[in-house]
Every structure is written in C-alpha cells, then in structure tokens.
Design a protein around this motif. Structure first.
Motif, short mmCIF file in Angstrom:
data_model
loop_
_atom_site.label_atom_id
_atom_site.label_comp_id
_atom_site.label_asym_id
_atom_site.label_seq_id
_atom_site.Cartn_x
_atom_site.Cartn_y
_atom_site.Cartn_z
N UNK A 1 0.78 -1.28 0.04
CA UNK A 1 -0.08 0.00 0.09
C UNK A 1 0.77 1.21 -0.18
N UNK A 2 0.32 2.39 -0.79
CA UNK A 2 1.17 3.43 -0.56
C UNK A 2 1.10 3.95 0.86
N UNK B 1 -8.32 4.57 3.84
CA UNK B 1 -8.53 5.05 2.63
C UNK B 1 -8.89 3.64 1.65
N UNK B 2 -8.29 2.70 1.91
CA UNK B 2 -8.56 1.56 0.92
C UNK B 2 -9.38 0.58 1.57
N UNK B 3 -10.32 0.86 2.62
CA UNK B 3 -11.11 -0.31 2.99
C UNK B 3 -12.08 -0.80 2.00
N UNK B 4 -12.48 -0.04 1.09
CA UNK B 4 -13.32 -0.42 0.10
C UNK B 4 -12.74 -1.72 -0.73
N UNK B 5 -11.52 -1.79 -0.73
CA UNK B 5 -10.54 -2.73 -1.69
C UNK B 5 -10.34 -3.75 -0.57
N UNK B 6 -9.78 -3.45 0.56
CA UNK B 6 -9.42 -4.53 1.58
C UNK B 6 -10.40 -5.31 2.28
N UNK C 1 -5.07 -5.93 7.28
CA UNK C 1 -4.19 -4.51 6.78
C UNK C 1 -2.84 -4.85 7.33
N UNK C 2 -2.79 -5.08 8.79
CA UNK C 2 -1.55 -5.00 9.24
C UNK C 2 -0.72 -6.20 9.04
N UNK C 3 -1.19 -7.33 8.68
CA UNK C 3 -0.49 -8.52 8.33
C UNK C 3 0.08 -8.47 6.80
N UNK C 4 -0.84 -7.79 5.90
CA UNK C 4 -0.35 -7.40 4.51
C UNK C 4 0.96 -6.31 4.54
N UNK C 5 0.62 -5.31 5.40
CA UNK C 5 1.48 -4.44 5.34
C UNK C 5 2.94 -5.02 5.57
N UNK C 6 2.81 -6.11 6.75
CA UNK C 6 4.12 -6.82 7.39
C UNK C 6 4.38 -7.83 6.38
#
Length: 621
Positions: free
Chosen positions: A308-309, A316-321, A336-341
């Motif tokens: 993610x940017x 901001x990206x909740x509709x996608x996530x 989101x946390x696990x994807x960023x990590x």
C-alpha cells in the motif's frame, strides 16, 4: 482615503456582527446585516462598508494589522473597495508566492520539522550519499536542531529498502547553494495548505506563474531542484519525501526550461547543463524497456514499490481491503496489518497496488480512469508530455547548439529528436485516437484495445501540438462541449462515471471536479490551433469561478472546484486544500494562483472588465 482605527476593537465588533457562523471568515453564508460603519479615531469621518466582499476585505486588512501588535492602525479604503481581479492578482504576486516558498536548510527545516505529516517525535531528513556537500552540511545540523536526525541514502537503493523507511518517514534533501556567508537551500514553492514539500508537476505550473510575476530567481530555483532530484534520486520525485522515492511525476521539466529560455535570462552553459539533465531523465526514467517503456513503443506510468502507498489516510483502501479480509477470515485492520508486514502476500492485491502507485505517479490521484489498470495503459497524458519533451529537445538543440548536442559520449542532432517525435505522434494517433468519438483514449497494451474513458487528458495532444487540423477541430467541436461547465472543464465527462456504484469513493480527478492544470493545458492547446475565441471563453470561465469564489468566501483560493455547483465546497477524497484558514487567506493554492496570473495574460481587456463585474459566463457565451 485612509481611516485610523482601534484595530482590536473594530476587529472584534466586525466579527461579532458579521461572522454569524463563527468560522473566522465573512462569507456569503453569514447572515449579518452586511453593512458596517467605520469611524476614524482622529477625524471622526464615517464610511459604510457594504456587502460580503468589502466586509471580508476589511477583515483581512485588520487581520494583517493585528500582527503588528499596535493599538491603532490605518486601513486604506481603496484596498477595501478594490477591483476584485486586481486584488486577487496583486495578492498572488506580492504575498502568496512568498508565503508558499520553502527551503531545505537550517532556517527552512525549523518550519518543516513541525509539519503535520511528521508523526514521530524525531524528524528525519534523508540525503543521498552522492551529495557529499549535502551530507556534511546536514550532518552538522543534527547537533544544532532539536529532535532532528539525518540519514544517508545509499546511491543505489531498492524498492525493498525504500519500504523499510516507512518506519521513520521523512523529508528528502534538495539542492544547496553557496551564498556569501553560508550554504543555503535552493528555494522551492509548495502547493499550499498542509504541503511542505516540492511536488513534481505542480512545480511546473507554479514556475509559469512565477515567471509572469517576475519572480525569476524562484522559477530558476525550481529548475535547479528538478536537476538535483534527477542527479541524486534518479528522477523528479512525486514529492521530496522518503515514501515517494519510487515514484516520479508527469514530465514537464523541458517545458519549464523552454519558458525560462524564452525569457532570455540564462547563459548557454546554464541551458547546456539542464538540457543534459533532461536527456538523462528521458533516457533513464522513461525509455527503459519493460519499465515505463512498453512493447508498443509508447510509454506508461509505472511506479516501483511494494504494498500500500504509505501516504494515504487510515481507512482509505477499506473498500478494496474488505473482500481480502473476508478471504483470509480476518478483521479488516488485522488483515491490513499482516499485509503491510508481508506475513500475508496476495498477488492480486499486490497487482492492484502496482496500478495504484502508478496512478499516483501520473499526478491524477485518483481517477476511475486509472484505478486497477494504470500500469497497463499507454496513457494519452504521459505520451503527450513525452512528445513535447522530444520536440523541446529538438528545439533547444536547433536554437542554441547548432543542430548537434554532445552528451554522455553521444552526439545528438535535432533531427534525431524530431524523428522520435514523429514516431510517437504516429503511434499515439494509431492507438489512442478514436475518430468516431472525436477524442483520444488511453490504449490498454495488455488487452490490445482502447479504454474509452472520457477524460480531460484527451486535450493534452492539443497542448503538445501533435494533432492535425481535423483532429483538433473534432476535439473542440465534439469533445469539448461534453466537459464544459459554467466554470471550466471537468476532469472527466459525467457519462464516464455514470456506471460507478453510488457507494464507491468519489474520485477527485473525475466529474464534477475542475483542476487548474487541465484548464491551462487546454488554453494553450486552443491557442496553438488558433481557436482564439474559444480560448478566451475557457479562460474567462475559470477565472470567473476563482474570482466569484474569492469574493463570496473571504478570498479563498482552493486546490480544486466542484464545477457542477461552481464552488470550492468539495465532497470528495482528500477534501480541498486551501480552504482552511482564520480571517485571511495568506497563500492561495500554487497552480490555481498560477492559472489566475496566466489567464489574465490571455484574456482581452473587454473580458477583464466583465470579469471584474462578475458577469456570469452563461450571460456571455
């Protein structure tokens, strides 16, 4: 005529009477009597200040006087009753550019360190290890500035390395110059509001405005910082923050150099250095096959980076996530946390963010035209910009370097660049021109078909000069009416967003929003193809919108407008920068300021008079 007033007393009385919604502004939305009596402290002369515009001007003049901390001050009635066009233009020239100017040095960093984007207690400045002078200078500042840390960037950083910087994001160093007693930062002009960094394509339009207002040194400084970024970061950045290191911006460097060259204010050596850097950027940023150069021979936006940017707001990206969180049976924040990590890696989501980052590189962040497809598109905008690069380089070589220019062990001729431009022009017309629609559409080179989204970028070929006369006529007669509203052209046609779900985010670069760069490039294109009357009309529409809005809303000059309602009251992602201030608008917004000054250069005297009278475009055209 000047009135001597008790500053604080009149200021408080004026607000109490006229600022009925208590937003620290006097606007047409307030319900006061719209009439305030001024009494001179010495002569007891009286003057009625009538109407929203004059009352808000009085408030602004008093706000400036309050900064002097004096009990009494003089208010010039000619400023209160000033022609609104003159007032806006004067304030842009005399005040706003200075307010928007920043430097990356000891003095400038004090302001930037307090930036609202700095989330940690210690502010970090990144400087390239190639910039030996910069490393020494900024390292010395660590001991002088509190809560300030300098980190040296390796010469050849990877996207993976840039991702690690998200744990301590920071500003990136820009150019320094030797003054008599010390090194100082080469200045730059920020867009406005919350921004304290130099943005790529904003800076070109700002530069045009600076040249008009005879702020020559500042325009030259923008070019110097463009050059610095290419040499030390490999590209003109989306903006000079650590999380933008993998992204560039729409290429307008050559256009700025052309504008400066036409002023005749720089030496041949100066032009030579910048032409070298333009060619370097063209070759290394845009013409690398498989990156931003595609098999068609045309280009795309293609940012590097992972996931993610970083810069977007939470949610901001909740509709996608949301659908991915369901897929992995996790709450959305945990996913989101696990994807960023990167403990969860999903190739489809990764691909989505490749497109998203590339869309942000385009400057059109965001638009349904580019959502989830940007990196697959030979877009009209990037290829128009690069055609202009090729033509500009040919022009500079012919005009200043006798048809041959040696750089990096290559002897370039003007004819070489003319041939590149001819190839690109033919390819754009082959793949992007749609005769039936009378528009240019982005070409999806992956699926080998046009993507028929009707965007204002269809007019960029007019600006670049790559259309033939018949295409230009179709763009003006067929395409343009679909974009025109009272106050200018929208980012897309209404029909192009008609099928977007009602719960989808309202993308700020689509209908019904209007942006300064779209207007400016359209005006230039219309003039280039001799649609002079239409250019006058389109300039008037936009300048009327800015003027009307400033008159009604306490001098507000925003980032963008909702053209459906001719208002700065925008309800879209990211809000509207330039609308939040107390009592006085001190800076406007960079490229809107520039569009106002540039438009006044084009507009004829008859229309300037009508503009000052705020006559609606609908009554004229």
């Amino acid at each position: 005529m000047k009135f001597v007033l008790n500053i604080n007393k009149v200021f408080e009385e004026l607000l109490l009477q006229e600022d009925t919604d208590q937003d620290k502004k006097i606007t047409k939305d307030d319900n006061g009597p719209k009439c305030f009596l001024l009494v001179d402290e010495n002569t007891k002369a009286e003057e009625e200040i009538i109407g929203t515009y004059q009352l808000s001007n009085l408030l602004q003049e008093l706000a400036q006087l309050k900064e002097t901390n004096s009990e009494l001050g003089e208010v010039d009635l000619s400023r209160i009753q000033e022609n609104p066009v003159h007032r806006i233009s004067r304030k842009i020239k005399d005040d706003y550019w200075d307010e928007l100017t920043r430097t990356i040095d000891k003095k400038g960093l004090t302001q930037i360190i307090e930036d609202e984007k700095t989330s940690s207690k210690v502010s970090t400045l990144y400087v390239s290890e190639k910039d030996k002078q910069g490393v020494i200078y900024f390292k010395a500042l660590e001991a002088e500035l509190p809560n300030f840390k300098v980190q040296v960037l390796p010469e050849n950083y990877s996207a993976e390395y840039v991702e690690t910087l998200n744990e301590k994001p920071g500003i990136l160093a820009l150019a320094l110059e030797q003054k008599i007693y010390s090194l100082q930062g080469v200045p730059f002009v920020v867009p406005g509001g919350r921004f304290n960094e130099m943005y790529g394509w904003d800076s070109y339009f700002i530069g045009v405005g600076l040249l008009i207002d005879n702020k020559i040194a500042l325009a030259l400084a923008i070019a110097e910082n463009f050059k610095y970024q290419i040499i030390y970061y490999g590209k003109i950045l989306n903006a000079n923050r650590s999380y933008y290191l993998t992204r560039t911006q729409p290429p307008l460097y050559s256009s700025l150099i052309i504008e400066i060259a036409k002023k005749g204010i720089q030496s041949l050596d100066w032009l030579k250095i910048h032409l070298e850097t333009i060619i370097l950027e063209y070759n290394t940023v845009w013409m690398v096959q498989g990156n931003r150069l595609t098999p068609t021979g045309l280009n795309r936006y293609k940012a590097d980076g992972i996931g993610m940017p970083f810069e977007v707001e939470p949610g901001h990206f909740d509709d996608i996530l949301e659908s991915y969180a369901l897929k992995y049976n996790l709450p959305i924040r945990e996913f989101e946390k696990q994807y960023l990590q990167r403990t969860i890696i999903d190739s489809n989501l990764d691909e989505y963010f490749v497109h998203d980052r590339s869309m942000r590189e385009s400057g059109h962040d965001t638009t349904n035209r580019l959502i989830n497809r940007c990196a697959n598109l030979n877009s009209v905008d990037i290829n128009s910009f690069l055609y202009k690069y090729e033509k500009d380089i040919a022009y500079l070589i012919t005009t200043y370097f006798s048809d041959t220019f040696a750089f990096d062990n290559v002897a370039y001729t003007a004819e070489d660049w003319e041939q590149k431009a001819i190839f690109r022009k033919n390819k754009i017309n082959e793949l992007c021109w749609n005769e039936q629609a009378g528009m240019y559409f982005d070409y999806d080179f992956v699926n080998q078909k046009q993507f028929p989204f009707e965007a204002a970028t269809t007019f960029f070929p007019l600006w670049a000069g790559l259309c033939d006369g018949d295409q230009a006529t179709k763009l003006v007669k067929i395409a343009l009416p679909q974009f025109v509203k009272t106050g200018g052209i929208t980012g897309s046609t209404k029909s192009s967003t008609a099928d977007i779900g009602i719960n989808a985010p309202q993308r700020q670069w689509d209908y019904p929003f209007g942006w300064a760069p779209h207007q400016i490039l359209l005006w230039d294109g219309l003039i280039k193809y001799n649609f002079v009357d239409k250019a006058q009309e389109m300039v008037y529409r936009w300048l009327w919108l800015i003027t009307r809005n400033a008159v009604d809303y306490n001098g507000t000059i925003p980032e963008k407008f909702d053209l459906e309602i001719s208002s700065h009251k925008v309800f879209a992602e990211y809000g509207n920068v330039g609308t939040e201030f107390d009592y006085i608008a001190k800076e406007g917004f960079g490229w809107v300021n520039a569009s106002y000054q540039y438009g006044l250069q084009i507009l004829n005297e008859e229309l300037k008079t009508k503009l000052a009278e705020l006559i609606s475009p609908e009554d004229l055209f």
